[in-house]
Design a protein around this motif. Structure first.
Motif, PDB file in Angstrom:
ATOM      1  N   SER A   1      39.889  34.675  51.678  1.00 30.86           N
ATOM      2  CA  SER A   1      38.544  34.983  51.180  1.00 30.86           C
ATOM      3  C   SER A   1      38.146  36.414  51.518  1.00 30.86           C
ATOM      4  N   ASP A   2      38.555  36.897  52.685  1.00 33.62           N
ATOM      5  CA  ASP A   2      38.252  38.282  53.050  1.00 33.62           C
ATOM      6  C   ASP A   2      38.915  39.257  52.085  1.00 33.62           C
ATOM      7  N   GLN A   3      40.181  39.025  51.779  1.00 30.59           N
ATOM      8  CA  GLN A   3      40.901  39.901  50.854  1.00 30.59           C
ATOM      9  C   GLN A   3      40.281  39.865  49.466  1.00 30.59           C
ATOM     10  N   LEU A   4      39.921  38.684  49.004  1.00 31.23           N
ATOM     11  CA  LEU A   4      39.351  38.553  47.663  1.00 31.23           C
ATOM     12  C   LEU A   4      38.006  39.270  47.565  1.00 31.23           C
ATOM     13  N   GLN A   5      37.192  39.160  48.609  1.00 33.47           N
ATOM     14  CA  GLN A   5      35.888  39.824  48.566  1.00 33.47           C
ATOM     15  C   GLN A   5      36.041  41.346  48.576  1.00 33.47           C
ATOM     16  N   GLU A   6      37.029  41.853  49.302  1.00 34.24           N
ATOM     17  CA  GLU A   6      37.296  43.295  49.281  1.00 34.24           C
ATOM     18  C   GLU A   6      37.663  43.756  47.880  1.00 34.24           C
ATOM     19  N   ARG A   7      38.523  43.006  47.222  1.00 31.58           N
ATOM     20  CA  ARG A   7      38.957  43.387  45.875  1.00 31.58           C
ATOM     21  C   ARG A   7      37.842  43.207  44.862  1.00 31.58           C
ATOM     22  N   LEU A   8      36.988  42.213  45.081  1.00 28.11           N
ATOM     23  CA  LEU A   8      35.853  41.997  44.192  1.00 28.11           C
ATOM     24  C   LEU A   8      34.903  43.187  44.249  1.00 28.11           C
ATOM     25  N   LEU A   9      34.582  43.617  45.443  1.00 27.10           N
ATOM     26  CA  LEU A   9      33.642  44.726  45.612  1.00 27.10           C
ATOM     27  C   LEU A   9      34.258  46.062  45.196  1.00 27.10           C
ATOM     28  N   ALA A  10      35.592  46.138  45.180  1.00 31.52           N
ATOM     29  CA  ALA A  10      36.271  47.352  44.722  1.00 31.52           C
ATOM     30  C   ALA A  10      36.395  47.396  43.208  1.00 31.52           C
ATOM     31  N   GLY A  11      35.903  46.350  42.523  1.00 29.98           N
ATOM     32  CA  GLY A  11      35.970  46.313  41.072  1.00 29.98           C
ATOM     33  C   GLY A  11      37.310  45.869  40.522  1.00 29.98           C
ATOM     34  N   GLU A  12      38.159  45.289  41.367  1.00 26.47           N
ATOM     35  CA  GLU A  12      39.490  44.864  40.939  1.00 26.47           C
ATOM     36  C   GLU A  12      39.523  43.439  40.418  1.00 26.47           C
ATOM     37  N   LEU A  13      38.431  42.680  40.621  1.00 23.39           N
ATOM     38  CA  LEU A  13      38.346  41.303  40.146  1.00 23.39           C
ATOM     39  C   LEU A  13      37.034  41.118  39.395  1.00 23.39           C
ATOM     40  N   ASP A  14      37.050  40.236  38.393  1.00 22.96           N
ATOM     41  CA  ASP A  14      35.811  39.901  37.682  1.00 22.96           C
ATOM     42  C   ASP A  14      34.991  38.890  38.482  1.00 22.96           C
ATOM     43  N   LEU A  15      35.667  37.925  39.070  1.00 25.06           N
ATOM     44  CA  LEU A  15      35.027  36.969  39.978  1.00 25.06           C
ATOM     45  C   LEU A  15      36.108  36.323  40.816  1.00 25.06           C
ATOM     46  N   CYS A  16      35.692  35.568  41.832  1.00 25.59           N
ATOM     47  CA  CYS A  16      36.675  34.847  42.625  1.00 25.59           C
ATOM     48  C   CYS A  16      36.095  33.514  43.076  1.00 25.59           C
ATOM     49  N   PHE A  17      36.993  32.569  43.299  1.00 26.75           N
ATOM     50  CA  PHE A  17      36.631  31.242  43.774  1.00 26.75           C
ATOM     51  C   PHE A  17      36.981  31.128  45.254  1.00 26.75           C
ATOM     52  N   MET A  18      36.020  30.678  46.048  1.00 25.58           N
ATOM     53  CA  MET A  18      36.224  30.493  47.481  1.00 25.58           C
ATOM     54  C   MET A  18      35.229  29.459  47.976  1.00 25.58           C
ATOM     55  N   TYR A  19      35.195  29.256  49.280  1.00 30.35           N
ATOM     56  CA  TYR A  19      34.215  28.349  49.869  1.00 30.35           C
ATOM     57  C   TYR A  19      32.963  29.129  50.255  1.00 30.35           C
ATOM     58  N   SER A  20      31.812  28.495  50.117  1.00 30.87           N
ATOM     59  CA  SER A  20      30.549  29.184  50.395  1.00 30.87           C
ATOM     60  C   SER A  20      30.466  29.647  51.843  1.00 30.87           C
TER      61      SER A  20
END
Length: 304
Positions: free
Chosen positions: A133-152
């Protein structure tokens, strides 16, 4: 300039990117002759030599070619976006959709998402990215992902979320463990016993905090990035674990049985969520994906 076409610019940029007419032809799925003709027409329309083409040495941009490439790229991108927008106005979904998914959620969610879009929105090109989840949020905020699925409970950055399905942690034991005879287990009854936890942050931090809140310091014996490795260790009686996902069958890869038990302790509320950069308006593709996931997964969460 009236003779310049989008096709010519596309082929020119492909040669600039790949370094040769042959490589550009392969990337564009056309013949090298078609690329060469387009380049000749473009140079004639602009009245300038854009490329130096040498046999067996590929193609390099001239100064004029670099100038044209710098200005052609945003033009081609803008026209591509315009074409996508026009098709979306006609009710079609088209173009890339970059989806991040927490590693343990991916087997449950991504195959069904990919199958659904292939059948109903074939012009959408899904790119799947798995990670913590940490890696996905970094990539999300860097504009590399449109969205991501994780736990709240894993959300730790300024993102907006929409709930997909509620979930609850469960205790995983060997069927031979004495506590497996109970339907509900208090975590304090596991004090001192070896535990195996998922080595993905912040999932590991969350589980360890929950165990400490039960009144004891957890004895973390094993850490693994693979849920299946953890499940196999538990099935062989080497540890207990606290996990979110529960595959059908309650058995490991090698066929050993497992015992999932409800945790009696009060646990923080948790859910599978779709996260996207805070303050952004979800695109039509994102909204379509979220709506599908809510319909598909809301009554079939990995742990009810």
């Amino acid at each position: 300039m009236n003779g310049v076409t989008l096709r010519q610019l596309d082929y020119f940029l492909a040669v600039a990117k790949h370094g040769s007419v042959t490589a550009a032809a392969t990337a564009c799925h056309v013949s090298p002759g078609g690329i060469s003709l387009a380049l000749t027409e473009l140079e004639a329309a602009l009245g300038a030599q854009l490329l130096l083409r040498r046999r067996a040495k590929g193609a390099t941009l001239t100064p004029a070619g670099r100038w044209v490439a710098d200005r052609a790229l945003p033009i081609v991108q803008d026209l591509g976006e315009l074409m996508h927008a026009a098709k979306q106005m006609q009710g079609q979904l088209i173009g890339p959709l970059r989806i991040g998914c927490f590693t343990t959620l991916s087997p449950w969610m991504m195959p069904r998402i990919i199958e659904h879009f292939a059948a109903n929105h074939p012009a959408v090109d899904i790119e799947m990215v798995e990670g913590s989840s940490d890696q996905l949020q970094e990539r999300l905020l860097a504009g590399e992902l449109d969205l991501c699925f994780m736990y709240s409970l894993h959300v730790s950055t300024p993102v907006d979320v929409q709930t997909i399905a509620p979930v609850r942690l469960q205790l995983l034991l060997s069927p031979d463990h004495p506590l497996a005879a109970q339907e509900e287990v208090e975590l304090r009854d596991l004090a001192g016993e070896p535990a195996a936890v998922l080595a993905l942050r912040p999932a590991s931090d969350l589980v360890e905090t929950i165990l400490r809140n039960a009144g004891f310091e957890p004895n973390i014996k094993w850490r693994s990035t693979s849920v299946e490795t953890i499940r196999s260790l538990v099935a062989r009686g080497q540890a207990y674990s606290v996990l979110m996902g529960r595959p059908l069958g309650d058995r490991t890869y090698e066929g050993l049985p497992l015992a999932y038990r409800r945790i009696k302790d009060d646990l923080p509320e948790n859910a599978v969520v779709a996260a996207y950069a805070a303050g952004t308006k979800p695109s039509l593709k994102n909204r379509t994906l979220i709506e599908y996931c809510r319909n598909e997964f809301s009554d079939r969460s990995p742990v009810q």
